[in-house]
Scaffold this active site. Sequence first.
Site, PDB file in Angstrom:
ATOM      1  N   ARG A 241      82.504  82.524  72.330  1.00 33.56           N
ATOM      2  CA  ARG A 241      82.887  83.052  73.635  1.00 33.56           C
ATOM      3  C   ARG A 241      82.086  82.326  74.704  1.00 33.56           C
ATOM      4  O   ARG A 241      80.949  81.892  74.451  1.00 33.56           O
ATOM      5  CB  ARG A 241      82.619  84.558  73.699  1.00 33.56           C
ATOM      6  CG  ARG A 241      83.442  85.367  72.692  1.00 33.56           C
ATOM      7  CD  ARG A 241      83.096  86.843  72.749  1.00 33.56           C
ATOM      8  NE  ARG A 241      83.894  87.622  71.782  1.00 33.56           N
ATOM      9  CZ  ARG A 241      83.560  87.825  70.524  1.00 33.56           C
ATOM     10  NH1 ARG A 241      82.396  87.351  70.057  1.00 33.56           N
ATOM     11  NH2 ARG A 241      84.346  88.511  69.718  1.00 33.56           N
ATOM     12  N   LYS A 268      79.145  89.925  71.509  1.00 38.50           N
ATOM     13  CA  LYS A 268      79.963  91.003  72.052  1.00 38.50           C
ATOM     14  C   LYS A 268      79.971  92.214  71.127  1.00 38.50           C
ATOM     15  O   LYS A 268      79.871  93.358  71.587  1.00 38.50           O
ATOM     16  CB  LYS A 268      81.388  90.500  72.272  1.00 38.50           C
ATOM     17  CG  LYS A 268      82.334  91.562  72.823  1.00 38.50           C
ATOM     18  CD  LYS A 268      83.728  90.997  73.013  1.00 38.50           C
ATOM     19  CE  LYS A 268      84.672  92.070  73.544  1.00 38.50           C
ATOM     20  NZ  LYS A 268      86.039  91.553  73.734  1.00 38.50           N
ATOM     21  N   HIS A 331      87.669  80.644  77.970  1.00 36.32           N
ATOM     22  CA  HIS A 331      87.904  81.532  76.827  1.00 36.32           C
ATOM     23  C   HIS A 331      89.077  81.039  75.983  1.00 36.32           C
ATOM     24  O   HIS A 331      89.203  81.375  74.796  1.00 36.32           O
ATOM     25  CB  HIS A 331      88.173  82.953  77.316  1.00 36.32           C
ATOM     26  CG  HIS A 331      87.649  84.012  76.394  1.00 36.32           C
ATOM     27  ND1 HIS A 331      88.187  84.236  75.153  1.00 36.32           N
ATOM     28  CD2 HIS A 331      86.640  84.909  76.518  1.00 36.32           C
ATOM     29  CE1 HIS A 331      87.536  85.225  74.550  1.00 36.32           C
ATOM     30  NE2 HIS A 331      86.586  85.646  75.360  1.00 36.32           N
ATOM     31  N   ARG A 334      88.941  79.395  72.329  1.00 40.18           N
ATOM     32  CA  ARG A 334      88.959  80.221  71.119  1.00 40.18           C
ATOM     33  C   ARG A 334      90.401  80.482  70.666  1.00 40.18           C
ATOM     34  O   ARG A 334      90.714  80.399  69.472  1.00 40.18           O
ATOM     35  CB  ARG A 334      88.247  81.552  71.382  1.00 40.18           C
ATOM     36  CG  ARG A 334      86.749  81.429  71.409  1.00 40.18           C
ATOM     37  CD  ARG A 334      86.084  82.672  71.977  1.00 40.18           C
ATOM     38  NE  ARG A 334      86.451  83.909  71.324  1.00 40.18           N
ATOM     39  CZ  ARG A 334      85.914  84.364  70.184  1.00 40.18           C
ATOM     40  NH1 ARG A 334      84.986  83.640  69.573  1.00 40.18           N
ATOM     41  NH2 ARG A 334      86.277  85.526  69.676  1.00 40.18           N
ATOM     42  N   HIS A 358      85.199  88.197  65.032  1.00 44.77           N
ATOM     43  CA  HIS A 358      86.002  89.397  65.245  1.00 44.77           C
ATOM     44  C   HIS A 358      85.613  90.445  64.214  1.00 44.77           C
ATOM     45  O   HIS A 358      85.235  90.117  63.092  1.00 44.77           O
ATOM     46  CB  HIS A 358      87.497  89.082  65.100  1.00 44.77           C
ATOM     47  CG  HIS A 358      88.054  88.317  66.250  1.00 44.77           C
ATOM     48  ND1 HIS A 358      89.236  87.608  66.185  1.00 44.77           N
ATOM     49  CD2 HIS A 358      87.583  88.127  67.512  1.00 44.77           C
ATOM     50  CE1 HIS A 358      89.474  87.025  67.341  1.00 44.77           C
ATOM     51  NE2 HIS A 358      88.490  87.324  68.173  1.00 44.77           N
ATOM     52  N   TYR A 368      85.365  96.840  52.364  1.00 40.38           N
ATOM     53  CA  TYR A 368      85.553  96.070  51.133  1.00 40.38           C
ATOM     54  C   TYR A 368      85.435  94.564  51.369  1.00 40.38           C
ATOM     55  O   TYR A 368      85.088  93.816  50.457  1.00 40.38           O
ATOM     56  CB  TYR A 368      86.911  96.396  50.513  1.00 40.38           C
ATOM     57  CG  TYR A 368      86.915  97.736  49.824  1.00 40.38           C
ATOM     58  CD1 TYR A 368      86.423  97.874  48.528  1.00 40.38           C
ATOM     59  CD2 TYR A 368      87.376  98.873  50.472  1.00 40.38           C
ATOM     60  CE1 TYR A 368      86.401  99.115  47.897  1.00 40.38           C
ATOM     61  CE2 TYR A 368      87.363 100.114  49.853  1.00 40.38           C
ATOM     62  CZ  TYR A 368      86.875 100.227  48.563  1.00 40.38           C
ATOM     63  OH  TYR A 368      86.854 101.453  47.948  1.00 40.38           O
TER      64      TYR A 368
END
Length: 409
Positions: A241, A268, A331, A334, A358, A368
């Site tokens: 970012r 973030k 941005h 990305r 993310h 998991y």
Amino acid sequence: MLTYIQINAAKPREKAWSLSDSQGLLLVIQPNGSKLWRFKYRFLDKQKTLHLGGWPHVSLADARVRRDEAKRKIAEGLDPALEKKRARIAAKYAAANTFQDVAKEWLVKCERDGLAQVTVDKIRWLLAKAYPIIGSIPIAQITPHEALAVLRQVEATGAFESARRMRSVLSRVFRYGVATVRCDKDVAADLRGAIASPKVKHFAAITKPSEVGALLRAIDGYSGHKVTVMAMRLSPHVLLRPGELRQAEWADIDFKEAIWFIPAERMKMRRPHRVPLSRQVIDMLQELHEHTHWWKYLFPALGRPRKAMSENTVNQGLRRLGYTSDHMTAHGFRAMAATLLNERGEWNPDAIERQLAHVDTNQVRRAYARGEYWDERVQMMQSWSDYLDELRDGGKILRPSFPAARRVV
């Protein structure tokens, strides 16, 4: 028992001395001439002293009344000195009970909790818009209608996303007020759905391979400040970012292990992150190191090198290359990488998501999917840099010229 004449005639001495009244009440005369009332008592087999105020502000009659009140508390099993301390603390909180007082106190807590400075600044900016309407009102007396007036004011400007964030910030302040016993309820919680929902606006990004190549060639030909050039050259390679890139510190870079470490407080999602460094990125970082290694930041601000580069620097560089905000943003690098990496189909989508830092919103799935896909990410990031080089080398380098009078970032 003391009389007014005795008290008035008492003169200071080299050391503090006292006159006794009755039932533990004393008047202490200080060397500076001040005369202070004290009440000596025992509580739980301990000798204690309660300060009752100074004469003549507290008269002899008033001092005796305060002594008698203290004795009643002792009879009830309460320590008057402790009760006085508690009353003082309660009064302090009661005096700082307006929305603005509570909000500022909460902001200090946010900073102590390690909230990123840029986030704190945005919250402070939002709260400044609320203060003229509810800032001076005791937080416990603010109604949902008054809180809604704050949101309506922001909403009226068309800034629906800011209005949404304002409701969230107000709610957090009210919850802090509840936790610190300044109010009983989060009145902003009742305002969900009361304002217009913001339309999702995606950051503009170039995702067509031929246009990506043209962009990379344009960046290579950019004649701006060296730090800006390097920030623009690195942006498409590292998938960070803009804030994570511009606030990077040289201490984060491990050239030997070829890893860029980013601590949780600068991410973030508040999770530490690692970026595998391709050969191309290492070469660029070593080139940048020659120019800024004596400063804390990889990208120090122009003219203020102890601070990080401005958040708008890369965007301004793109504008000077002719790319509008509807075409490409800082941005957007990305989104460019996410789109092309997924379209190529060579890599596990989860590995791409991990590299983009993310967080999976599905808590069960996240529980998991504990692997970080590190080995695959190392290969992917090298392959991604190689692919960017292929796209860049697909045409001639563009060398835009700028008017001499125009200042370059």
